[in-house]
Design a protein around this motif. Sequence first.
Motif, PDB file in Angstrom:
ATOM      1  N   ASP A 101      45.631  26.402  -4.259  1.00 58.07           N
ATOM      2  CA  ASP A 101      45.687  26.839  -2.703  1.00 58.07           C
ATOM      3  C   ASP A 101      46.690  26.060  -1.871  1.00 58.07           C
ATOM      4  OD1 ASP A 101      43.910  28.724  -3.471  1.00 58.07           O
ATOM      5  OD2 ASP A 101      42.276  27.634  -2.480  1.00 58.07           O
TER       6      ASP A 101
ATOM      7  N   SER B  93      48.778  34.440   0.936  1.00 58.61           N
ATOM      8  CA  SER B  93      48.835  34.579  -0.669  1.00 58.61           C
ATOM      9  C   SER B  93      48.035  35.408  -1.236  1.00 58.61           C
ATOM     10  CB  SER B  93      49.016  33.008  -1.085  1.00 58.61           C
ATOM     11  OG  SER B  93      47.779  32.525  -1.073  1.00 58.61           O
ATOM     12  N   ASN B  95      46.798  35.540  -5.575  1.00 58.95           N
ATOM     13  CA  ASN B  95      46.397  35.046  -6.582  1.00 58.95           C
ATOM     14  C   ASN B  95      47.060  35.838  -8.033  1.00 58.95           C
ATOM     15  OD1 ASN B  95      45.975  33.091  -8.896  1.00 58.95           O
ATOM     16  ND2 ASN B  95      43.783  32.792  -8.150  1.00 58.95           N
ATOM     17  N   GLN B 101      49.307  31.074  -6.803  1.00 54.22           N
ATOM     18  CA  GLN B 101      49.487  31.491  -5.619  1.00 54.22           C
ATOM     19  C   GLN B 101      50.780  31.913  -5.284  1.00 54.22           C
ATOM     20  OE1 GLN B 101      46.867  32.157  -3.700  1.00 54.22           O
ATOM     21  NE2 GLN B 101      45.423  31.505  -4.868  1.00 54.22           N
TER      22      GLN B 101
END
Lengths: 114, 115
Positions: A101, B93, B95, B101
């Motif tokens: 992330d 975002s 996945n 991402q």
Amino acid sequence: GAGVSQSPRYKVAKRGQDVALRCDPISGHVSLFWYQQALGQGPEFLTYFQNEAQLDKSGLPSDRFFAERPEGSVSTLKIQRTQQEDSAVYLCASSPRTRTDTQYFGPGTRLTVL
Amino acid sequence: QQQVKQSPQSLIVQKGGISIINCAYENTAFDYFPWYQQFPGKGPALLIAIRPDVSEKKEGRFTISFNKSAKQFSLHIMDSQPGDSATYFCAASENIRGYGQNFVFGPGTRLSVLP
């Protein structure tokens, strides 16, 4: 170094010149992203590498833009025959894993095309 | 739709006040919502992030509120300080399998905190 570094920090090019922008990601980071940030705007995705593989180049605005990461570490964004509309800050970001992330951004290269 | 909308474009707050920045998205596949802080001449730096399984996340003076049904999320900065003066970007975002991402950023909010 501790963070993502980019060089040069500033680049002035005459219209029609080729430029090469370098990104040194954080050591060991698998993923590397290039973004274009126009003045007063958010970053816009250009291309993505996972190690040396360029998995997505859908954001590259034209075939004048080319990116590579031949050994899975340092990356170069090349712009051929620069145009005034290419003037922007080019940001590089890296992240530790293939699916992660947090992207760590470099300071960017400000490109001005005259 | 990949777009993330952000408002206001600029914000002026007195020291000690609350700064609130709002974002909205369309793509229901988005599953991660970070906020980035950017100072002049620097790259964006991650400030705080949230996933859609929670409605609020707090870290120090920074809080994200998330409304999944409305597809909106916001950043609240409590006790705003002059050092918080920067441009703030929301992002979203999703996945993508085998890729990771894929981030989309809002246009940014320039925050000025007056001393």
